[in-house]
Scaffold this motif. Structure first.
Motif, PDB file in Angstrom:
ATOM      1  N   LEU A 157       0.835  -1.213   0.000  1.00  0.00           N
ATOM      2  CA  LEU A 157       0.000   0.000   0.000  1.00  0.00           C
ATOM      3  C   LEU A 157       0.863   1.254   0.000  1.00  0.00           C
ATOM      4  O   LEU A 157       0.548   2.241  -0.661  1.00  0.00           O
ATOM      5  CB  LEU A 157      -0.904   0.004   1.236  1.00  0.00           C
ATOM      6  N   GLN A 158       1.947   1.205   0.756  1.00  0.00           N
ATOM      7  CA  GLN A 158       2.853   2.363   0.804  1.00  0.00           C
ATOM      8  C   GLN A 158       3.515   2.579  -0.567  1.00  0.00           C
ATOM      9  O   GLN A 158       3.668   3.721  -1.019  1.00  0.00           O
ATOM     10  CB  GLN A 158       3.909   2.139   1.904  1.00  0.00           C
ATOM     11  N   LEU A 159       3.880   1.501  -1.237  1.00  0.00           N
ATOM     12  CA  LEU A 159       4.471   1.639  -2.580  1.00  0.00           C
ATOM     13  C   LEU A 159       3.446   2.231  -3.556  1.00  0.00           C
ATOM     14  O   LEU A 159       3.779   3.101  -4.362  1.00  0.00           O
ATOM     15  CB  LEU A 159       4.965   0.271  -3.089  1.00  0.00           C
ATOM     16  N   ILE A 160       2.208   1.769  -3.446  1.00  0.00           N
ATOM     17  CA  ILE A 160       1.138   2.312  -4.302  1.00  0.00           C
ATOM     18  C   ILE A 160       0.948   3.798  -3.988  1.00  0.00           C
ATOM     19  O   ILE A 160       0.815   4.627  -4.890  1.00  0.00           O
ATOM     20  CB  ILE A 160      -0.172   1.504  -4.103  1.00  0.00           C
ATOM     21  N   TYR A 161       0.976   4.125  -2.697  1.00  0.00           N
ATOM     22  CA  TYR A 161       0.829   5.531  -2.287  1.00  0.00           C
ATOM     23  C   TYR A 161       1.927   6.392  -2.928  1.00  0.00           C
ATOM     24  O   TYR A 161       1.661   7.479  -3.449  1.00  0.00           O
ATOM     25  CB  TYR A 161       0.892   5.614  -0.753  1.00  0.00           C
ATOM     26  N   LEU A 162       3.163   5.888  -2.916  1.00  0.00           N
ATOM     27  CA  LEU A 162       4.276   6.683  -3.468  1.00  0.00           C
ATOM     28  C   LEU A 162       4.159   6.833  -4.990  1.00  0.00           C
ATOM     29  O   LEU A 162       4.456   7.900  -5.536  1.00  0.00           O
ATOM     30  CB  LEU A 162       5.618   6.048  -3.091  1.00  0.00           C
ATOM     31  N   ILE A 163       3.717   5.783  -5.667  1.00  0.00           N
ATOM     32  CA  ILE A 163       3.542   5.896  -7.122  1.00  0.00           C
ATOM     33  C   ILE A 163       2.404   6.881  -7.419  1.00  0.00           C
ATOM     34  O   ILE A 163       2.524   7.727  -8.311  1.00  0.00           O
ATOM     35  CB  ILE A 163       3.308   4.504  -7.764  1.00  0.00           C
ATOM     36  N   ASN A 164       1.331   6.809  -6.657  1.00  0.00           N
ATOM     37  CA  ASN A 164       0.220   7.764  -6.843  1.00  0.00           C
ATOM     38  C   ASN A 164       0.671   9.200  -6.535  1.00  0.00           C
ATOM     39  O   ASN A 164       0.280  10.140  -7.230  1.00  0.00           O
ATOM     40  CB  ASN A 164      -0.969   7.391  -5.950  1.00  0.00           C
ATOM     41  N   LYS A 165       1.515   9.332  -5.509  1.00  0.00           N
ATOM     42  CA  LYS A 165       2.009  10.661  -5.129  1.00  0.00           C
ATOM     43  C   LYS A 165       2.843  11.252  -6.284  1.00  0.00           C
ATOM     44  O   LYS A 165       2.723  12.427  -6.618  1.00  0.00           O
ATOM     45  CB  LYS A 165       2.869  10.512  -3.856  1.00  0.00           C
ATOM     46  N   MET A 166       3.660  10.405  -6.888  1.00  0.00           N
ATOM     47  CA  MET A 166       4.484  10.865  -8.006  1.00  0.00           C
ATOM     48  C   MET A 166       3.598  11.227  -9.207  1.00  0.00           C
ATOM     49  O   MET A 166       3.825  12.226  -9.886  1.00  0.00           O
ATOM     50  CB  MET A 166       5.489   9.777  -8.377  1.00  0.00           C
ATOM     51  N   HIS A 167       2.600  10.401  -9.441  1.00  0.00           N
ATOM     52  CA  HIS A 167       1.666  10.656 -10.543  1.00  0.00           C
ATOM     53  C   HIS A 167       0.946  11.990 -10.332  1.00  0.00           C
ATOM     54  O   HIS A 167       0.825  12.801 -11.249  1.00  0.00           O
ATOM     55  CB  HIS A 167       0.673   9.497 -10.640  1.00  0.00           C
ATOM     56  N   ASP A 168       0.473  12.228  -9.106  1.00  0.00           N
ATOM     57  CA  ASP A 168      -0.222  13.492  -8.789  1.00  0.00           C
ATOM     58  C   ASP A 168       0.713  14.680  -8.986  1.00  0.00           C
ATOM     59  O   ASP A 168       0.318  15.703  -9.544  1.00  0.00           O
ATOM     60  CB  ASP A 168      -0.706  13.508  -7.326  1.00  0.00           C
ATOM     61  N   ALA A 169       1.959  14.526  -8.496  1.00  0.00           N
ATOM     62  CA  ALA A 169       2.928  15.628  -8.612  1.00  0.00           C
ATOM     63  C   ALA A 169       3.200  15.928 -10.086  1.00  0.00           C
ATOM     64  O   ALA A 169       3.303  17.090 -10.482  1.00  0.00           O
ATOM     65  CB  ALA A 169       4.224  15.269  -7.886  1.00  0.00           C
ATOM     66  N   MET A 170       3.308  14.869 -10.874  1.00  0.00           N
ATOM     67  CA  MET A 170       3.558  15.071 -12.306  1.00  0.00           C
ATOM     68  C   MET A 170       2.342  15.728 -12.970  1.00  0.00           C
ATOM     69  O   MET A 170       2.483  16.687 -13.730  1.00  0.00           O
ATOM     70  CB  MET A 170       3.850  13.720 -12.961  1.00  0.00           C
ATOM     71  N   SER A 171       1.143  15.227 -12.635  1.00  0.00           N
ATOM     72  CA  SER A 171      -0.092  15.746 -13.246  1.00  0.00           C
ATOM     73  C   SER A 171      -0.343  17.206 -12.913  1.00  0.00           C
ATOM     74  O   SER A 171      -0.958  17.922 -13.688  1.00  0.00           O
ATOM     75  CB  SER A 171      -1.316  14.951 -12.781  1.00  0.00           C
ATOM     76  N   THR A 172       0.123  17.628 -11.727  1.00  0.00           N
ATOM     77  CA  THR A 172      -0.127  19.016 -11.328  1.00  0.00           C
ATOM     78  C   THR A 172       1.075  19.916 -11.630  1.00  0.00           C
ATOM     79  O   THR A 172       1.156  21.045 -11.126  1.00  0.00           O
ATOM     80  CB  THR A 172      -0.503  19.105  -9.829  1.00  0.00           C
ATOM     81  N   GLY A 173       2.004  19.381 -12.418  1.00  0.00           N
ATOM     82  CA  GLY A 173       3.116  20.206 -12.905  1.00  0.00           C
ATOM     83  C   GLY A 173       4.129  20.605 -11.850  1.00  0.00           C
ATOM     84  O   GLY A 173       4.719  21.687 -11.930  1.00  0.00           O
ATOM     85  N   GLN A 174       4.355  19.728 -10.865  1.00  0.00           N
ATOM     86  CA  GLN A 174       5.365  20.036  -9.834  1.00  0.00           C
ATOM     87  C   GLN A 174       6.773  20.020 -10.452  1.00  0.00           C
ATOM     88  O   GLN A 174       7.015  19.355 -11.458  1.00  0.00           O
ATOM     89  CB  GLN A 174       5.302  19.011  -8.697  1.00  0.00           C
ATOM     90  N   GLY A 175       7.677  20.736  -9.799  1.00  0.00           N
ATOM     91  CA  GLY A 175       9.032  20.871 -10.336  1.00  0.00           C
ATOM     92  C   GLY A 175       9.854  19.595 -10.224  1.00  0.00           C
ATOM     93  O   GLY A 175       9.498  18.663  -9.506  1.00  0.00           O
TER      94      GLY A 175
END
Ligand code: FEO
Length: 131
Positions: A22-40
């Motif tokens: 679940l933690q690994l899924i959380y981190l992949i989702n976190k990266m996906h969200d950061a990418m989708s919202t144009g984070q640096g």
């Protein structure tokens, strides 16, 4: 929207390991969200590092449990862990060097990388770990 949504089909019926997945899924989702919202790039690099570190921690934990339970396919499973770790670390190096961007393709690779491993490889140890 989350890239990966946990459901029971991912469960390996071992609480600690499910929590780590679940933690690994959380981190992949976190990266996906950061990418989708144009984070640096700095933020994305930090999340990628978290993912690489947690992946190593999880694989090492799982290998200790498999050894303890005398899982007969331990060597093949460990080889799969090493191949997956190498892939994600290679990507991290190329990302840090500016040779590759974090893209939808890369996120899909990470998603498949994790979910296929859980469903196709991790689940094979269930009978040995729960007996
Ligand atoms: Fe849960 Fe084999 O990694």
């Amino acid at each position: 929207m989350a890239l990966i949504t946990w459901d029971d089909s991912y469960s390996v019926q071992v609480k600690d390991i499910d929590e780590q997945h679940l933690q690994l899924i959380y981190l992949i989702n976190k990266m996906h969200d950061a990418m989708s919202t144009g984070q640096g790039k700095l933020i994305l690099a930090e999340i990628l590092e978290e993912l690489v570190d947690y992946t190593k921690t999880h694989f090492s934990y799982e290998e200790q449990i498999m050894l303890k339970c005398q899982y007969p396919d331990f060597n093949a499973h460990k080889d799969a862990h090493e191949a997956l770790t190498k892939k994600v670390m290679d990507f991290q190096k190329r990302y840090q060097a500016g040779q590759v961007a974090l893209s939808v393709e890369m996120m899909n690779f990470l998603k498949d990388w994790l979910t296929n491993h859980i469903v196709e490889t991790d689940k094979r140890y269930i009978p040995y770990l729960i007996k």
